[in-house]
Design an enzyme around this catalytic site. Structure first.
Site, PDB file in Angstrom:
ATOM      1  N   HIS A 366       0.802  -1.219   0.000  1.00 47.05           N
ATOM      2  CA  HIS A 366       0.000   0.000   0.000  1.00 47.05           C
ATOM      3  C   HIS A 366       0.834   1.268   0.000  1.00 47.05           C
ATOM      4  O   HIS A 366       0.383   2.305  -0.472  1.00 47.05           O
ATOM      5  CB  HIS A 366      -1.040  -0.062   1.110  1.00 47.05           C
ATOM      6  CG  HIS A 366      -2.172  -0.956   0.722  1.00 47.05           C
ATOM      7  ND1 HIS A 366      -2.139  -2.309   0.935  1.00 47.05           N
ATOM      8  CD2 HIS A 366      -3.324  -0.708   0.050  1.00 47.05           C
ATOM      9  CE1 HIS A 366      -3.248  -2.851   0.433  1.00 47.05           C
ATOM     10  NE2 HIS A 366      -3.982  -1.895  -0.095  1.00 47.05           N
ATOM     11  N   CYS A 677     -11.056  -1.605 -10.102  1.00 46.21           N
ATOM     12  CA  CYS A 677     -10.350  -0.512  -9.423  1.00 46.21           C
ATOM     13  C   CYS A 677      -8.951  -0.913  -8.927  1.00 46.21           C
ATOM     14  O   CYS A 677      -8.349  -0.204  -8.139  1.00 46.21           O
ATOM     15  CB  CYS A 677     -11.180   0.000  -8.246  1.00 46.21           C
ATOM     16  SG  CYS A 677     -11.430  -1.221  -6.965  1.00 46.21           S
TER      17      CYS A 677
END
Ligand code: PEP
Ligand code: MG
Length: 765
Positions: A366, A677
């Site tokens: 992330h 996404c």
């Protein structure tokens, strides 16, 4: 409870690894390895050869038992002699009479003739040979399978610590030539900036000992660091006195005892006054003290070794703050850390950051995604970085996944040229900001933005996003030191919904876990990717979940553009339970007289189980969004965050493509709206296939949006269908990439791909 002592071989192994990983330069490290291995095997000869990848040869780098004059002088090509054969084949060789092997070559200068018993093993890291470790003896000694297995274990364990230094710089770390440090691509782009370390530990560090040191200043800084650490410890003890037990608080007493001790503080001061830098002196003393504890038999005292290292790290951090001050208003900062956290990034304005470098993690961790969202290059998985200093200039190449320390004029020129080209290209793509994302044959795609920080709201709007396809709500949760209240969340969500109104905004409920820990709610799991993540965590922490749902429903009261997205769904009851909680939140809000509006509900399809269950889930939801990052991770069983296996992670893997094709078909049959996404949406090659699959909504980091729109406006959908048909017949991602790249080249669109290796090579060693 007392644990049994580990078997002697494991104990020996632990010792050599600890020692080798704490060496301050490569010369010290390789000497330490051959000394330990020689002792463990009781052999007269132990030698270590390392690859010089620039020259494609092996070099004898350390030996005990062979003639010292051959160190650095004995060189072999791959496949040459026994050593070259081991390096090339990556297989061990165990010989009772080395000279009778057909590949044996005799080097008289080494004096090895009489050592006929030979055992050599390759040192391999992530599939590449780094070197060869050898033990030799004279007859009648014979090595056996057990010796071989143990030497293989040692070499496997040593591989990553040997990587800390590039082989061509084996003995001289002080030379100020450009030096390349290899990592993994994190986020695209190149940048030049100044190093600022965050979340690093003392053992990641060494400072060049050959530089002139102002001992008095180093001493003053060290003493201030000790004082600062004592003050911080007292404050922490006070803060925790009612929330942790007395025996935990005792650790603070031990820390303070160490800070006033002869062994730690006084010894470090002595080393500084003898001319060492404060960091090096501290590191040596901490190693020395910790090793005393770590070599004790008693498990209680062994654990104290860890405490010594902890206090060393606290002192080290204080020392960095004392000597460098806080970097708050500098620009062009390259943040370097073990795993740079969202909180670390949050300390800076996005404009201050030039790049992010993580010693761990890979392209889909992330931190890398956040860097992409902010348009900042990132390099991941570099391993320990030695020889770099706070404030040093460094060039970061996010396209190739590498750093160049001490970039000379030639490197700086090449990088600046590339930065200019990037800016020119971005301007070209941005010309289409207000045009629709429509294929040449009139097929309309909607391009949305992925966000997570408030700071990346406007880039999406500026680049023509038609809504938010994924708002990662966990990011604001991670950037603070407690759970945000309902009111605080309401403010954030309202801001986002109004900024994009009337366009839709898909907000994902809290998806923590995996590589997204909350600093104030930490738990350790052996297998976090399969653990307490996403919807599993929120359903088990209902107060947290309900406060988030309430804030979302309230934010949607008058705007009506909210869509709620559930992460990591793998069971029907997770959707049903969430619907029940939404009902509860709605009832509570009505009773309290607070206005709200129920949003549409969707799930992320990112666990294969959700695909099989889609017919059962479909009646309860309005839409699905494909989370291709996690979906690929779970289809391929490859941890997206693990640098060791990241070369096996590919979003164009045939299994991933076939799964998505089937999923799109299924969603159509179930009349579910579908979007994607994950990172696939920002990869031009993947988008060529997604258009062919008939996906009409793509959500991506806003920096990639203009480029993807440019691509879509220059291709035909019927071509994309053909590319997809051809790709589905191929059995390997490399072949698929080649096929797509070729077609992109035919359309003269290859500038959309990352610059190939070589464009910024000039001046790099
Ligand atoms: C995904 O898994 O593809 C996704 C978009 O979610 P995240 O990367 O935040 O896990
Ligand atoms: Mg995900």
């Amino acid at each position: 409870m007392r644990l049994d002592p580990p078997p002697p071989s494991l104990e020996l192994l632990r010792h050599i690894i600890v020692d080798a990983s704490r060496a301050r330069n490569q010369a010290q490290q390789v000497d330490c390895i051959v000394k330990h291995v020689q002792q463990i095997f009781s052999v007269p000869v132990c030698s270590l050869y390392l690859i010089d990848s620039e020259r494609h040869e092996l070099r004898l780098i350390a030996t005990l038992g062979l003639n010292q004059r051959s160190v650095d002088n004995l060189k072999l090509a791959f496949g040459e002699g026994l050593i070259g054969t081991i390096a090339e084949s990556q297989l061990p060789l165990l010989l009772d009479r080395a000279s009778s092997h057909p590949d044996y070559l005799y080097f008289p200068e080494t004096g090895e003739a009489k050592f006929e018993a030979f055992l050599g093993v390759p040192i391999i890291h992530l599939g590449d040979t780094l070197g060869v470790l050898v033990v030799q003896d004279s007859p009648p000694r014979q090595f056996d399978d057990e010796d071989e297995a143990f030497l293989i274990t040692i070499s496997a364990q040593l591989a990553s610590s040997l990587l800390r230094w590039p082989s061509s710089q084996a003995t001289d770390l002080s030379e100020a030539l450009p030096r390349q440090i290899k990592g993994i691509k994190g986020a695209p782009g190149v940048a030049i900036g100044h190093i600022h370390f965050v979340s690093v530990e003392l053992h990641h560090f060494s400072v060049d000992n050959t530089v002139q040191v102002d001992s008095q200043q180093e001493l003053t800084e060290f003493q201030s660091a000790v004082t600062k650490t004592i003050v911080d410890l007292d404050a922490a003890r006070k803060r925790l006195r009612y929330s942790v037990s007395e025996d935990v608080l005792e650790v603070f007493d031990f820390y303070k005892l160490m800070l006033g001790s002869e062994q730690l503080t006084k010894k470090t001061e002595l080393r500084i006054s003898e001319g060492e830098t404060a960091i090096n002196a501290l590191r040596s003393t901490v190693d020395e003290c910790a090793l005393i504890f770590e070599s004790m038999d008693d498990i209680y005292f062994r654990a104290k070794g860890e405490d010594v290292r902890n206090i060393g790290n606290r002192l080290f951090k204080a020392l960095l703050q004392v000597s460098q001050g806080q970097v708050t208003d500098a620009s062009n900062i390259v943040l370097i850390g073990d795993l740079v956290s969202v909180a670390d990034i949050g300390q800076f304005e996005p404009g201050q950051l030039a790049a992010i470098v993580c010693m761990n993690g890979s392209a889909l961790s992330h931190t890398a995604l956040l860097a992409s969202a902010l348009g900042i290059p990132a390099v991941m998985g570099t391993g320990d970085i030695s020889g770099l200093k706070e404030g040093d200039t460094i060039a970061v190449d996010g396209y190739q996944g590498r750093l160049i320390a001490n970039p000379g004029d030639a490197v700086l020129k090449a990088f600046n040229e590339l930065i200019k080209q990037q800016q020119q290209q971005d301007r070209l793509y941005l010309q289409f900001r207000d045009q629709p994302a429509e294929t040449v044959d009139g097929y309309r795609i909607r391009l949305l933005a992925n966000t997570g920080l408030l700071a990346d709201i406007s880039p999406g709007l500026e680049r023509g996003a038609e809504g938010i396809g994924l708002y990662r709500t966990e990011i604001p949760f991670m950037a603070r030191d407690n759970f945000p209240s309902e009111e605080e969340q309401l403010e954030i969500y309202l801001h986002l919904l109004s900024a994009y109104h009337p366009h839709p905004v898909s907000m994902r409920t809290l998806d923590i876990g995996g590589d997204k820990p909350l600093p104030y709610f930490s738990f350790r799991e052996d297998n976090p990717a399969l653990g307490w993540r996403g919807i599993r965590f929120t359903l088990d922490n209902r107060p947290v979940f309900i406060s988030q749902l309430r804030a979302m429903l309230r934010a949607n009261a008058s705007l009506h553009n909210l869509r709620v997205l559930l992460p990591m769904v793998s069971r029907v009851d997770e959707v049903l339970d969430t619907l029940e909680l939404i009902n509860t939140a709605a009832e509570q809000l009505s009773k309290e007289g607070l206005s709200f509006h129920r949003p549409q509900l969707g799930i992320m399809v990112e666990v294969p189980a959700a695909i099989m269950l889609l017919p059962f889930i479909a009646p309860h939801i309005d839409f699905i969004s494909i989370g291709s990052n996690d979906l690929s991770q779970y289809i391929l069983a490859v941890d997206r965050n693990n640098p060791r296996v990241c070369s096996r992670f590919d979003l164009l893997h045939p299994a991933v493509l076939h799964t998505i094709v089937a999923l799109v078909q299924q969603a159509k049959e179930l009349h579910l709206n579908i979007s994607l996404c994950g990172e696939m949406a920002s990869d031009p090659l993947a988008v060529m296939l997604l258009i062919g699959m008939g996906i009409e909504v793509l959500s991506m980091n806003s920096c990639s949006l203009p480029k993807i729109k440019y691509l879509i406006r220059h291709i035909h959908r019927r071509d994309a269908e053909q590319w997809l048909n051809l790709a589905l017949k191929l059995d390997h991602e490399t072949k698929i990439r080649e096929l797509l790249t070729l077609n992109l080249e035919k359309l003269q669109l290859h500038d959309l791909l990352d610059p190939p290796e070589g464009q910024q090579e000039q001046g790099i060693q």
